[in-house]
Design an enzyme around this catalytic site. Sequence first.
Site, mmCIF file in Angstrom:
data_model
loop_
_atom_site.group_PDB
_atom_site.id
_atom_site.type_symbol
_atom_site.label_atom_id
_atom_site.label_comp_id
_atom_site.label_asym_id
_atom_site.label_seq_id
_atom_site.Cartn_x
_atom_site.Cartn_y
_atom_site.Cartn_z
ATOM 1 N N THR A 1 71.684 -4.913 16.500
ATOM 2 C CA THR A 1 70.594 -4.822 15.527
ATOM 3 C C THR A 1 70.444 -6.160 14.809
ATOM 4 O OG1 THR A 1 72.060 -3.989 13.788
ATOM 5 C CG2 THR A 1 70.937 -2.352 15.164
ATOM 6 N N SER B 1 69.157 8.190 9.852
ATOM 7 C CA SER B 1 69.319 7.039 10.746
ATOM 8 C C SER B 1 68.962 7.428 12.167
ATOM 9 C CB SER B 1 70.771 6.539 10.710
ATOM 10 O OG SER B 1 71.623 7.467 11.366
ATOM 11 N N CYS B 2 68.810 6.419 13.024
ATOM 12 C CA CYS B 2 68.515 6.687 14.432
ATOM 13 C C CYS B 2 69.655 7.483 15.066
ATOM 14 C CB CYS B 2 68.277 5.385 15.188
ATOM 15 S SG CYS B 2 69.601 4.169 15.019
#
Length: 333
Positions: free
Chosen positions: A181, A150-151
């Site tokens: 998001t 994930s980021c």
Amino acid sequence: MIKVGINGFGRIGRMVFRAAVKNFGNDIQIVGINDLLDAEYLAYMLKYDSVHGRFEGEVAVEDGALIVNGNKIRLTAEMDPANLKWNEVDADVVVESTGFFLTDETARKHIQAGAKKVIMSAPSKDSTPMFVYGVNHTSYAGQDIISNASCTTNCLAPIAKVLNDKFGIVKGLMTTVHAATATQKTVDGPSKKDWRGGRGILENIIPSSTGAAKAVGKVLPVLNGKLTGMAFRVPTSDVSVVDLTVVLEKAATMAEINAAMKEASEGELKGILGYTEDAVVSTDFRGCANTSIYDSKAGISLDSNFAKVVSWYDNEWGYSNKVCEMARVIAAK
């Protein structure tokens, strides 16, 4: 030239496209995009972006294909990846960015359709190996399907690696203060599994779960079971920040921690870990390709073994650039 296909032209799909064109034009060519939206609308969404501005290049649609800077890109609208015929565009790597095909079994449909390799642009939901570029990408051993994690894991893992390598981490807790998001609601709406997540993002700070800290244990096995964390979703459009509080094995002052981070940012983690001594805020990192920018002025310590460190990340642009970096890694083996 590495030929890349993109499945799912949402926030990350479009940012991977932009990153490939802007920063990886000598290595990566986008040859196909699969999304259920029509061609003209895909072109519009590529051309205009509320966060990152207008696309720097020419975008057009011709005979159902996307034409970007004179290059023709095949467009398809298939629900089932098995029907994508990636062999027809010689796709070396497919970026799986729909968020739906996050197991080996489902992502393998791209391989069956002719792709050579697949990168999931999210944490895998099974044992598919996860890689964070700059942290464990050198351990890639030719697997045909991987996850780019994930980021948030891409932000957390570099600073956790530096802390553990230099001082040792006994245990730690992470909080990410995370920009909104696409899954969130503009106004209150139904969300069966996550009631808080259904509240409007425009006027709330929303506590949320994240597997990002635990996932660090998958990319850095030495830290397995030593980290966990949570998220606060906040009303900003992009750029997030990791707050990591750790108990260290070896005594360290904040000056020593800062020095270790600066050294890593100029050495083994250059281009991945950034370092700043300026009085910065979140928008200062919009468009930054580093996945983790350590803020030397924001950290604090209670004593020589208990410290809090802070690192910023453009959760869209930084992450998408590292998807492209991993595409280069896996295409080479």
